[in-house]
Design a protein around this motif. Structure first.
Motif, PDB file in Angstrom:
ATOM      1  N   TYR A 120      16.578  -9.837  80.697  1.00 14.22           N
ATOM      2  CA  TYR A 120      15.232  -9.346  80.387  1.00 14.22           C
ATOM      3  C   TYR A 120      14.232 -10.495  80.312  1.00 14.22           C
ATOM      4  CZ  TYR A 120      11.517  -7.058  77.646  1.00 14.22           C
ATOM      5  OH  TYR A 120      10.316  -6.565  77.197  1.00 14.22           O
ATOM      6  N   TYR A 121      14.711 -11.679  79.980  1.00 17.51           N
ATOM      7  CA  TYR A 121      13.828 -12.825  79.762  1.00 17.51           C
ATOM      8  C   TYR A 121      13.661 -13.719  80.983  1.00 17.51           C
ATOM      9  CZ  TYR A 121      14.065 -11.463  74.880  1.00 17.51           C
ATOM     10  OH  TYR A 121      13.962 -10.748  73.715  1.00 17.51           O
ATOM     11  N   HIS A 122      14.266 -13.333  82.108  1.00 15.73           N
ATOM     12  CA  HIS A 122      14.077 -14.102  83.337  1.00 15.73           C
ATOM     13  C   HIS A 122      13.045 -13.402  84.197  1.00 15.73           C
ATOM     14  CE1 HIS A 122      15.052 -15.341  87.533  1.00 15.73           C
ATOM     15  NE2 HIS A 122      15.125 -16.521  86.959  1.00 15.73           N
ATOM     16  N   ASN A 123      12.115 -14.144  84.777  1.00 18.13           N
ATOM     17  CA  ASN A 123      10.945 -13.547  85.422  1.00 18.13           C
ATOM     18  C   ASN A 123      11.279 -12.533  86.511  1.00 18.13           C
ATOM     19  OD1 ASN A 123      11.959 -15.515  87.094  1.00 18.13           O
ATOM     20  ND2 ASN A 123      10.041 -16.634  87.351  1.00 18.13           N
ATOM     21  N   VAL A 124      12.228 -12.823  87.408  1.00 24.75           N
ATOM     22  CA  VAL A 124      12.578 -11.886  88.480  1.00 24.75           C
ATOM     23  C   VAL A 124      13.609 -10.871  88.008  1.00 24.75           C
ATOM     24  CG1 VAL A 124      13.548 -11.653  90.787  1.00 24.75           C
ATOM     25  CG2 VAL A 124      12.055 -13.597  90.264  1.00 24.75           C
ATOM     26  N   ALA A 125      14.657 -11.356  87.366  1.00 23.97           N
ATOM     27  CA  ALA A 125      15.734 -10.470  86.917  1.00 23.97           C
ATOM     28  C   ALA A 125      15.235  -9.438  85.910  1.00 23.97           C
ATOM     29  CB  ALA A 125      16.865 -11.293  86.309  1.00 23.97           C
ATOM     30  N   SER A 126      14.188  -9.779  85.157  1.00 20.90           N
ATOM     31  CA  SER A 126      13.679  -8.837  84.157  1.00 20.90           C
ATOM     32  C   SER A 126      13.193  -7.545  84.815  1.00 20.90           C
ATOM     33  CB  SER A 126      12.536  -9.474  83.356  1.00 20.90           C
ATOM     34  OG  SER A 126      11.423  -9.738  84.188  1.00 20.90           O
ATOM     35  N   LEU A 127      12.577  -7.656  85.991  1.00 19.16           N
ATOM     36  CA  LEU A 127      12.109  -6.468  86.697  1.00 19.16           C
ATOM     37  C   LEU A 127      13.281  -5.575  87.086  1.00 19.16           C
ATOM     38  CD1 LEU A 127       9.379  -8.011  89.042  1.00 19.16           C
ATOM     39  CD2 LEU A 127       9.019  -6.695  86.941  1.00 19.16           C
ATOM     40  N   ILE A 128      14.353  -6.205  87.575  1.00 17.40           N
ATOM     41  CA  ILE A 128      15.551  -5.446  87.957  1.00 17.40           C
ATOM     42  C   ILE A 128      16.157  -4.782  86.730  1.00 17.40           C
ATOM     43  CG2 ILE A 128      17.895  -5.645  88.880  1.00 17.40           C
ATOM     44  CD1 ILE A 128      16.856  -7.982  90.586  1.00 17.40           C
ATOM     45  N   PHE A 129      16.270  -5.535  85.643  1.00 23.77           N
ATOM     46  CA  PHE A 129      16.831  -5.013  84.400  1.00 23.77           C
ATOM     47  C   PHE A 129      16.033  -3.811  83.903  1.00 23.77           C
ATOM     48  CE2 PHE A 129      16.882  -4.859  79.762  1.00 23.77           C
ATOM     49  CZ  PHE A 129      18.244  -4.828  79.491  1.00 23.77           C
ATOM     50  N   ILE A 130      14.716  -3.956  83.836  1.00 29.18           N
ATOM     51  CA  ILE A 130      13.857  -2.890  83.313  1.00 29.18           C
ATOM     52  C   ILE A 130      13.895  -1.660  84.215  1.00 29.18           C
ATOM     53  CG2 ILE A 130      11.455  -2.243  82.859  1.00 29.18           C
ATOM     54  CD1 ILE A 130      11.018  -5.178  81.944  1.00 29.18           C
ATOM     55  N   ILE A 131      13.815  -1.875  85.526  1.00 30.61           N
ATOM     56  CA  ILE A 131      13.799  -0.757  86.472  1.00 30.61           C
ATOM     57  C   ILE A 131      15.115   0.015  86.431  1.00 30.61           C
ATOM     58  CG2 ILE A 131      13.780  -0.149  88.927  1.00 30.61           C
ATOM     59  CD1 ILE A 131      11.732  -2.447  89.292  1.00 30.61           C
ATOM     60  N   ILE A 132      16.243  -0.705  86.471  1.00 31.38           N
ATOM     61  CA  ILE A 132      17.541  -0.031  86.510  1.00 31.38           C
ATOM     62  C   ILE A 132      17.838   0.681  85.195  1.00 31.38           C
ATOM     63  CG2 ILE A 132      20.047  -0.397  86.628  1.00 31.38           C
ATOM     64  CD1 ILE A 132      19.604  -2.427  88.790  1.00 31.38           C
ATOM     65  N   ILE A 189      22.802 -11.175  88.622  1.00 34.30           N
ATOM     66  CA  ILE A 189      23.341 -12.509  88.924  1.00 34.30           C
ATOM     67  C   ILE A 189      22.659 -13.090  90.151  1.00 34.30           C
ATOM     68  CG2 ILE A 189      25.385 -13.772  89.691  1.00 34.30           C
ATOM     69  CD1 ILE A 189      27.065 -11.938  87.967  1.00 34.30           C
ATOM     70  N   ILE A 190      22.474 -12.261  91.182  1.00 36.41           N
ATOM     71  CA  ILE A 190      21.814 -12.728  92.406  1.00 36.41           C
ATOM     72  C   ILE A 190      20.377 -13.143  92.112  1.00 36.41           C
ATOM     73  CG2 ILE A 190      20.975 -12.021  94.680  1.00 36.41           C
ATOM     74  CD1 ILE A 190      23.476 -10.238  94.904  1.00 36.41           C
ATOM     75  N   ALA A 191      19.672 -12.336  91.323  1.00 38.14           N
ATOM     76  CA  ALA A 191      18.266 -12.622  91.021  1.00 38.14           C
ATOM     77  C   ALA A 191      18.113 -13.907  90.227  1.00 38.14           C
ATOM     78  CB  ALA A 191      17.647 -11.450  90.260  1.00 38.14           C
ATOM     79  N   LYS A 192      19.001 -14.132  89.257  1.00 33.97           N
ATOM     80  CA  LYS A 192      18.909 -15.316  88.407  1.00 33.97           C
ATOM     81  C   LYS A 192      19.604 -16.516  89.029  1.00 33.97           C
ATOM     82  CE  LYS A 192      18.375 -17.786  84.584  1.00 33.97           C
ATOM     83  NZ  LYS A 192      18.975 -19.033  85.094  1.00 33.97           N
ATOM     84  N   GLY A 193      20.668 -16.250  89.793  1.00 33.20           N
ATOM     85  CA  GLY A 193      21.437 -17.334  90.382  1.00 33.20           C
ATOM     86  C   GLY A 193      22.482 -17.900  89.456  1.00 33.20           C
TER      87      GLY A 193
END
Length: 233
Positions: A45-57, A31-35
């Motif tokens: 997964y489809y948001h540029n910044v949040a996707s990294l967090i999603f994939i990593i976690i 939520i913080i990453a996407k706003g």
């Protein structure tokens, strides 16, 4: 019960702490990453910044669960071992990353616009079969975590937290059940007031409770007490 007398590797305690931390962190960090809140956790997964967090976690979830051994099975009282359940959960978590959810219906005009123009990033898709595989894998991952909380963490003598473990698992099962009910209602064209975000809501109410139970089982409370004594003594 025999399992309470078995030694547990220190690495398993660390893995419990890491899994618990990731469980609580995942929805908040996205939520913080996407706003903003999307239709489901998987759609980040489809948001540029949040996707990294999603994939990593999610990848970390998978690897930690595959590394976790837990207690050896007690053949007198158990049919399935800790290791077997967490291996299934770990593989399911990795499959959630490898086969993401369908790109459409995210609740974001930007993401839906990309999907509509065939610009799905990474392994994104609009394939219904892949979407079903993703949903099943996500369900298996969450349910195995609930199973660990309710039925594996409550073996042996009560350490004072058995009720918390049990109810954490129950909340996982209740959340999955409510999610399925909402999906059925939506499929029947029944309007529900949380229609746009019910998947995200019930995914969150499933993930955070199991995160808490894994943290407690990883002796987080004891660690905090030790740190507090060192700081104030």
């Amino acid at each position: 019960m025999k399992t309470t007398n078995q030694p547990l590797q220190r690495s398993d305690y660390r893995i419990r702490l890491l899994i618990g931390t990731l469980g609580i962190l995942l929805p908040v960090a996205l939520i913080i990453a996407k706003g903003s809140v999307l239709a489901s956790i998987s759609h980040y997964y489809y948001h540029n910044v949040a996707s990294l967090i999603f994939i990593i976690i999610l990848s970390a979830f998978g690897l930690f669960l595959l590394s976790y051994k837990g207690y050896r099975i007690d053949p007198k009282t158990e049919i399935i071992s800790d290791d077997f359940i967490t291996n299934i959960g770990g593989l399911a978590a990795l499959l959630v990353v490898i086969i993401p959810t369908s790109c459409d219906g995210s609740g974001s005009a930007v993401i839906d616009g990309l999907c509509g123009n065939g610009l799905e990033p990474l392994l994104g898709h609009l394939n219904n079969t892949k979407n079903i595989i993703h949903l099943v894998a996500a369900g298996v991952f969450i349910l195995t975590m609930g199973w660990m909380s309710s039925f594996k963490f409550t073996r042996g003598d009560d350490d004072g937290y058995h009720s918390l473990y049990r109810w954490s698992g129950y909340l996982v099962f209740i959340s999955v059940g409510l999610l399925l009910i909402c999906k059925l209602l939506v499929a029947l064209d029944v309007n529900i007031f949380i229609q746009d975000y019910y998947v995200f809501i019930f995914e969150t109410t499933a993930i955070i409770p199991f995160g808490i139970s894994w943290l407690i089982k990883g002796k987080m409370v004891e660690k905090v007490q030790v740190i507090s004594k060192k700081m104030f003594n």
